[in-house]
Design an enzyme around this catalytic site. Structure first.
Site, mmCIF file in Angstrom:
data_model
loop_
_atom_site.group_PDB
_atom_site.id
_atom_site.type_symbol
_atom_site.label_atom_id
_atom_site.label_comp_id
_atom_site.label_asym_id
_atom_site.label_seq_id
_atom_site.Cartn_x
_atom_site.Cartn_y
_atom_site.Cartn_z
ATOM 1 N N ASP A 98 57.274 45.460 68.365
ATOM 2 C CA ASP A 98 57.032 45.015 69.732
ATOM 3 C C ASP A 98 57.985 43.847 70.058
ATOM 4 O OD1 ASP A 98 54.827 45.496 72.010
ATOM 5 O OD2 ASP A 98 55.124 43.340 71.848
ATOM 6 N N TRP A 99 57.477 42.731 70.616
ATOM 7 C CA TRP A 99 58.343 41.602 70.961
ATOM 8 C C TRP A 99 59.012 40.985 69.738
ATOM 9 C CZ3 TRP A 99 60.882 38.949 74.594
ATOM 10 C CH2 TRP A 99 60.667 39.299 75.932
ATOM 11 N N TRP A 142 51.415 49.190 81.960
ATOM 12 C CA TRP A 142 50.942 48.037 81.183
ATOM 13 C C TRP A 142 51.357 46.738 81.858
ATOM 14 C CZ3 TRP A 142 48.040 45.501 77.998
ATOM 15 C CH2 TRP A 142 48.504 44.373 77.306
ATOM 16 N N ASP A 186 51.823 56.047 69.322
ATOM 17 C CA ASP A 186 52.184 54.969 70.249
ATOM 18 C C ASP A 186 52.784 55.595 71.499
ATOM 19 O OD1 ASP A 186 53.160 52.833 71.676
ATOM 20 O OD2 ASP A 186 54.255 51.929 70.028
ATOM 21 N N HIS A 208 50.387 51.881 68.379
ATOM 22 C CA HIS A 208 51.343 50.811 68.637
ATOM 23 C C HIS A 208 51.279 49.733 67.576
ATOM 24 C CE1 HIS A 208 54.011 48.223 70.843
ATOM 25 N NE2 HIS A 208 53.101 47.268 70.897
#
Length: 299
Positions: free
Chosen positions: A122-123, A163, A251, A280
């Site tokens: 992710d980030w 999202w 995901d 995810h």
């Protein structure tokens, strides 16, 4: 510019998270006055494995992986500002792609990290892979999972935009319930685990960082971070060090299609490894399996 610090009592008796806390002041690195304290887990010895989390998780996400990786390496898992046990800024404007970038780089500099094996999701990928592209000499290997490095010239997809809109229109992000919907194995959606993901946030005033992240993803060429990512890709497309790419099969936003991009563009990526029955947050869903795969790959 106010800073909040989650009370330690919120983190008492977390399931499967016995790790001693460590802190480093990164105020200077991110251009703030006063103190800006980043928390991190530091387990094991040897070459560094740097585990970077994303939205809206924290180092708790890596708890199933840390003991396995720490048998062979020194594992560092920081909490990004606004998350976990790290300090939280109350104003959304205090959060930017640049601030988070400077904080991660400042963390690396403060601990003088070299020969890093980056593990990112992710980030954690938006930050870690950008820095790896800018400072490839600091990194020995890349492990890429359910993430992206957006250049602002491709569609982020309807799942991400939904999202982003949801977070923008939700005054108090329900972090625990979000994990309750995102975690794939039913036996891991326990009240104790969901409460642990909610632990950093006594109330919504602590959640400015979690609310900010979706809006910071570059979706247009001139968005902050987009140009830096385009430059980072120039390095990653010539990458000759080891690279492992994994993706959860469940995901809907940053799974297999996102993994295929890294498989195609990074020369040493090899074939995408698909983790079955993982969403995810694949570190939560299949943490032990993923850690064992990484250990075998490091071997």
């Amino acid at each position: 510019m106010a800073v909040l610090r989650t009370p330690d009592s919120r983190f008492a008796n977390l399931p499967g998270y016995p790790f001693a806390p460590h802190y480093v002041d990164l105020a200077k690195a991110i251009g703030r006055s006063g103190e800006a304290r980043m928390h991190y887990v530091d387990e094991g010895r040897g070459e560094v494995v740097l585990c970077l989390h994303g939205e809206p998780s924290w180092s708790f996400l890596y708890r199933r992986m840390i003991p396995i990786l720490a048998r062979r390496r020194r594992v560092l898992a920081p909490d990004l500002f606004g998350f976990g046990k790290s300090d939280k800024f109350t104003e959304p404007g205090d959060y930017s792609y640049r601030m988070h970038h400077d904080a991660v780089l400042g963390f690396m500099n403060a601990l003088d990290l070299r020969d890093i094996t980056l593990v990112c999701q992710d980030w954690g990928g938006l930050l870690g892979l950008q820095i790896a592209g800018q400072h490839p000499d600091r990194f020995a290997r890349l492990v890429i999972m359910n993430t992206a490095l957006p250049e602002g010239n491709e569609s982020p997809g309807p799942g991400f935009m939904a999202w982003r809109e949801y977070v923008a229109n939700t005054p108090d992000l329900p972090v625990g319930p979000l994990f309750g919907r995102a975690i794939v194995p039913e036996d891991r959606r326990t009240p104790e685990i969901l409460a642990a993901y909610d632990a950093p946030y006594p109330d919504r005033s602590y959640k400015a960082g979690a609310h900010a992240f979706p809006s910071l993803v570059p979706i247009a060429p001139d968005d902050p971070g987009a140009a830096d990512n385009r430059e980072a890709w120039k390095t990653l497309e010539r990458w000759q060090k080891p690279c492992l790419v994994m993706a959860g099969d469940s995901d809907p936003v940053l799974g297999i299609p996102a993994g295929r991009i890294f498989e195609r563009r990074i020369p040493t990526a090899g074939s995408l490894v698909i983790i079955e029955k993982a969403g995810h947050f694949l570190q939560e869903d299949k943490g032990e399996e993923i850690a064992e795969r990484i250990v075998a790959w490091l071997g």
